[in-house]
Design an enzyme around this catalytic site. Structure first.
Site: not given
Lengths: 310, 273
Positions: A5, A32, A53, A78, A104
Site C-alpha cells: 500500500r 487505510s 462503493e 467492498f 486488505h
C-alpha cells in the site's frame, strides 16, 4: 520489510504529477489504502465519495467516459462484492479505463474478521470479461504493476495485501501483463504463487533445496488475467508436478486458473494450497490467521514434500 | 408552424413508432416508453445541444437513460432525430439485431451510457458532471430515471454526492408514472413523500405535468439554482396514449401486444399514414 500500500501511495503520486488525467476516488478509507499522499498533493483530482462503493464505481465510469483515468480505492471486499455489479456492468461491459486498486485482500484485514476479509475476489474478478486482474507481491512488483496498468486502456483490478512483506522483486525483474515472473528455474517441481505468497514460495524453494536437495521452479503470477498459459505449460512439462500457493479460496483463484491449464494440456499433477473454502473460524492478526490456515512456509513445505512422495 | 405543434407532432410520431416497433418485434416495454415521450422529445428536439452528424461532439450535452428498459421509446426518438436508421430501429429485439431491450451506448449514438440494471445511471451522470467541472466545460448532463428504479439505494448515494459536489450542471428527470412491473409504486414500495425526499437530499426540485410539452420544455430550459443539482419530477401516466395500457402494470412489458395489435395501432395511428 516493505508494504504494498505504501508503494501504491508513493507511486500513484509520482505518476499523478506526469499524467493529469489520473483522478482518485476513495470511500472514507484513504488512510487505510494509503492514497492520502495523492490527496495531499493533488486535492483537485481527489474525490471523497464517502461510504458508498456502488456510487463510487459508477462515478468512476462517468469520469472514464469523459477521458479521465479514475483510480478507485477501497477494500477488496467492498469493491469486488458490494459494488460487483457496477464493476461488471458499468466498467467492464463498456470496457472503461478504470483502475480498481483494492487493499486488505485475503486475510490481511486480520482481526477485523470475515466481513473485511476477501478470499473470493480473484474468482469473481477473473470471471468478468474485459477485466485484467493483477496481484503484486511486494513494493517493486506493485510499482511495476501500477505502471503497466496505466499503459493499457481498459479496466484493471489490482489486489493489495495490507500486511508488511519482504521485498523480493528487484528492478531486474520485469513485470508484464499476461506474463509469469520466473523467480527461479528448477527441475523437480513447480511452485506457483500470487500476491505476497511469493515470499512463502521462495522460502519453501530454499528449504527444498537446502534440506532435501530438491530443485524447484518458482513462478510468480501477479498477472492472474490474462494468464501466462505458456509458462505454466512449459514448466509442468518439465517438472510434472505443480503446486499453487495463494491467500485466497482454492476455488476460483490461482489454483483454479492453473488447474484449467493442467486439465487442458492433459499432463502433470497439481495440488492447490490456499484457503480451503471456509470462512475463518477464529480471530487474530493476519500472521496468526495464515498460520491457522496452514499458509506459512513450514506448513506449505510439509504439503509439498507429501505431494512429492506421490 | 408553431413550436408547440412541431413538438406535439413529434410526440405523436414517436407513439406511433413505439407501437409499430413493439408489434413488429413482439416484445418491448411500452408502458415506460409511452410515459417518457414528451420528456425525450423536449430533450432531443429542443433542449440539448447535440448533432446526429457528430454524436461525440466534445461540448454536446450528455444524456443518460438510467431507466434503460425505456430503450424502445428512446430508440424511436433517436430514429426520428437522425441518430438511428430505420433499419436499425426495425432490428429492435430481433435475432442478430443491434437494439436489445436495454440501452447500449455502443450501438446507439446520442446516448452516453449503457444501462439496464436499475439505479446505475445517476452515479455515471455524477461522474460525467464532475469531469465537466474539472475541465471547466459548460455542457449539461441529463439523467432520466424511472420512479420505480429510485427504490434502488444507489440512486440515493448518487443523489447525496451530486449535492455534495454542488453539481449545478446535472439535471435529473424522474418519469413518475407511478406504476412498476408488479403494481403501483406506493403498493410495491412507497416513494412518497417523493418531492420532499429529493428536496431533503438538497436538490432543486421542480414538479410538473410530464405530458405537457410546454411545461417540460420550460422546466428543462431554466438554469439550475446555483450550486445545486436540479430534479424535474414529471408526473406522467404509464402507457400514455394507448387507453387500455394507461396505468396498467400489465403493460410494463409488452408480451401481450400480438393480441391487442389492432386496437393499439388504432389509438396511435397518424393522419398522414
Amino acid at each position: 520489510m516493505g508494504n504494498i500500500r505504501k508503494s501504491y501511495g508513493s507511486n500513484i503520486t509520482t505518476l499523478g504529477s506526469t499524467n493529469d488525467k489520473i483522478v482518485l476516488l476513495e470511500g472514507d478509507l484513504a488512510d487505510s489504502t494509503m492514497s492520502d499522499l495523492f490527496e495531499a498533493k493533488f486535492p483537485d483530482r481527489h474525490f471523497q465519495i464517502g461510504i458508498a462503493e456502488q456510487n463510487m464505481v459508477g462515478i468512476a465510469a462517468g469520469l472514464a467516459l469523459e477521458g479521465k483515468i479514475p483510480f478507485v480505492n477501497s477494500f477488496a471486499a467492498f469493491i469486488a462484492m458490494r459494488a460487483c455489479e457496477q464493476v461488471r456492468t458499468d466498467i467492464a461491459y463498456p470496457n472503461l479505463n478504470v483502475k480498481l486498486v483494492v487493499s486488505h485482500a485475503g486475510l490481511s484485514a486480520g482481526s477485523a474478521g470475515p466481513s473485511h476479509h476477501s478470499i473470493e475476489d480473484i474468482g469473481i474478478m477473473r470471471s468478468i470479461p474485459n477485466m485484467t486482474v493483477l496481484c503484486p507481491g511486494d513494493e517493486e512488483e506493485m510499482k511495476q504493476v501500477l505502471e503497466a496498468s496505466i499503459a493499457i486502456d481498459g479496466p484493471v483490478y489490482i489486489r493489495m495485501s495490507a500486511m508488511d512483506c519482504p521485498n523480493i522483486y528487484t528492478s531486474k525483474n520485469k513485470f508484464n501483463i499476461g506474463k509469469a515472473t520466473i523467480l527461479r528455474e528448477g527441475s523437480d517441481i513447480t511452485l506457483v504463487s500470487t500476491g505476497t505468497m511469493m515470499n512463502e514460495a521462495m522460502q519453501v524453494s530454499d528449504l527444498l533445496d537446502k534440506q532435501h536437495g530438491i530443485s524447484s521452479e518458482v513462478l510468480q503470477m501477479a498477472s492472474i488475467k490474462p494468464f501466462d498459459i505458456d509458462s505454466i505449460s512449459h514448466s509442468i512439462r518439465r517438472t510434472g508436478k505443480i503446486v499453487t500457493i495463494e491467500e485466497h479460496n482454492i476455488i476460483g483463484g490461482l489454483g483454479s486458473a492453473v488447474s484449467e491449464v493442467v486439465a487442458e494440456i492433459g499432463t502433470g499433477k497439481i495440488i492447490r494450497i490456499g484457503i480451503n473454502d471456509h470462512f475463518t473460524d477464529t480471530v487474530g492478526t493476519p500472521e496468526f490467521l495464515l498460520e491457522h490456515e496452514f499458509l506459512t512456509t513450514n506448513a506449505i513445505l510439509k504439503k509439498v514434500l507429501k505431494f512429492l512422495e506421490t | 408552424m408553431r413550436e408547440f405543434e412541431r413538438l406535439e407532432n413529434i410526440t405523436k410520431e414517436a407513439r406511433y413508432l413505439i407501437i409499430k416497433t413493439l408489434i413488429d418485434s413482439g416484445m418491448g416495454h411500452p408502458g415506460g416508453s409511452l410515459s417518457s415521450v414528451e420528456i425525450l422529445t423536449a430533450l432531443f428536439f429542443k433542449i440539448m445541444n447535440i448533432n446526429p452528424e457528430d454524436p461525440g461532439l466534445n461540448d454536446r450535452d450528455r444524456f443518460i437513460m438510467s431507466k434503460g428498459h425505456g430503450c424502445l421509446g428512446l430508440s424511436t426518438i433517436l430514429n426520428l432525430r437522425g441518430f438511428l436508421s430505420d433499419k436499425e430501429l426495425a432490428s429492435f429485439r430481433k435475432n442478430g439485431g443491434s437494439l436489445s431491450a436495454h440501452v447500449d451506448m455502443k450501438k446507439m449514438p446520442g446516448v452516453d451510457m449503457s444501462t439496464g440494471s436499475l439505479g446505475h445511471g445517476l452515479s455515471v451522470g455524477v461522474g460525467r458532471a464532475l469531469s465537466a467541472k474539472i475541465n471547466k466545460q459548460n455542457h449539461k448532463v441529463y439523467v432520466l430515471m424511472g420512479d420505480g428504479e429510485t427504490q434502488e439505494g444507489s440512486i440515493w448515494e448518487a443523489a447525496m454526492s451530486a449535492a455534495h459536489y454542488n453539481l449545478d450542471n446535472l439535471v435529473g428527470i424522474v418519469d413518475r408514472n407511478k406504476v412498476q412491473q408488479c403494481g403501483n409504486t406506493e403498493e410495491i414500495m412507497s416513494l412518497e413523500p417523493y418531492f420532499d425526499k429529493w428536496t431533503a437530499f438538497n436538490w432543486d426540485v421542480k414538479e410538473i405535468d410530464g405530458h405537457d410539452i410546454n411545461q417540460v420544455v420550460s422546466a428543462l430550459s431554466q438554469d439550475n439554482q446555483e450550486s445545486k443539482p436540479k430534479l424535474i419530477l414529471c408526473n406522467t401516466v404509464k402507457g400514455k396514449g394507448v387507453s387500455f395500457m394507461e396505468g396498467d402494470n400489465k403493460w410494463h412489458g409488452g408480451g401481450a401486444i400480438k393480441e391487442f395489435a389492432k386496437e393499439a395501432m388504432q389509438e396511435v395511428k397518424l393522419e398522414s399514414k
